[in-house]
Design an enzyme around this catalytic site. Structure first.
Site, PDB file in Angstrom:
ATOM      1  N   GLY A  33     -42.005 -33.124 -18.014  1.00  0.00           N
ATOM      2  CA  GLY A  33     -43.423 -33.445 -18.149  1.00  0.00           C
ATOM      3  C   GLY A  33     -44.283 -32.496 -17.351  1.00  0.00           C
ATOM      4  CG  ASN A  34     -48.024 -31.522 -18.379  1.00  0.00           C
ATOM      5  OD1 ASN A  34     -49.039 -32.130 -18.104  1.00  0.00           O
ATOM      6  ND2 ASN A  34     -47.597 -31.353 -19.632  1.00  0.00           N
TER       7      ASN A  34
END
Ligand code: CTP
Ligand code: CA
Length: 238
Positions: A33-34
């Site tokens: 993810g980020n």
């Protein structure tokens, strides 16, 4: 820049907004993810709603509540974001790509949970490129000869070779969108700390046609209001 109520500025317009950071699964319980919180995209949806638009929000998991009044399309991966966005773009007058789309995804998704094993080497994750959705929307608009305003987002840093503004201009031309909302990330600062998850933002809105950059700062909602005003100006609103 002009202030005052947004009311009616985008009346009758269908505005498609993407928000949040995509998640790329590795196995049934893990993903890459980020740090995107989705706050800027949600603020844009709220501003567009306040301006009277019909709003579709294609969103990855958000750290803030999704706005009431928008047509919500939850997604997780970049490929899911792509299909939802391309479908909704067919009827959109404006597309705003505020989502932080993963540039890469794991080449393989393990069907079972990846386990530690002492008898085999630790896993190596191979990544493959995700499609560039913004570029696809631009290409699609051209192919369909569609009237549509397309807005991208970018956080840029400068380096030894060029400053952040030069990189932003190059990205705008490469993507071919009409407007690029550039997060101002000064030298020596890491963009993530200054932008992700924060409640305020500082941006420069640059245009492919060379129209003067518009500076906006303040809360993410104030930035969103400024973006909506620039969009409305482009669509010929009073
Ligand atoms: N974007 C997209 N699809 C991708 C990657 C990015 O639609 N696969 C969109 C983002 O939503 C944003 C814009 O493109 O509106 C710019 O994203 P950014 O990550 O700055 O651009 P990239 O082309 O991915 O360049 P970089 O290598 O600098 O990350
Ligand atoms: Ca990227």
């Amino acid at each position: 820049e002009a202030s005052g109520p947004l009311s009616g500025l985008l009346a009758g317009k269908h505005v498609l907004i993407t928000a949040g950071g995509t998640r790329e699964p590795l196995d049934p319980v893990r993903y890459l993810g980020n740090k995107s919180s989705g706050k800027q995209g949600v603020a844009l949806a709220e501003a567009a709603l306040a301006a009277g638009a019909d709003v579709t929000l294609v969103h990855a998991p958000l750290e803030v509540p999704a706005p009431a009044g928008a047509r919500l399309q939850p997604i997780e991966t970049a490929l899911e974001l792509r299909s939802a966005t391309l479908a909704a773009a067919a009827s959109a007058d404006v597309v705003i790509m505020a989502a932080a789309v993963a540039d890469f995804r794991p080449a393989n998704i393990s069907t079972g949970k990846i386990k530690k094993r002492d008898d085999v080497a630790d896993p190596v994750i191979t990544l493959v490129r995700n499609p560039d959705i913004l570029a696809e929307i631009v290409a699609h608009r051209a192919a369909q000869n569609q009237q549509q305003l397309i807005v991208g987002f970018a956080a840029e840093t400068g380096d030894d070779e060029a400053d952040a503004r030069t990189y932003a201009q190059a990205k705008l031309r490469r993507k071919g969108c009409d407007l690029l909302v550039v997060n101002e990330v000064g030298p020596g600062e890491t963009g993530s700390e200054r932008v992700f998850g924060r409640d305020s933002n500082q941006v420069e809105i640059i245009a492919l046609d060379g129209a003067g950059p518009v500076l906006a700062g303040g809360s993410k909602r104030e930035v969103a209001d400024a973006v909506v005003r620039v969009i409305a100006g482009r669509l010929g609103a009073p």
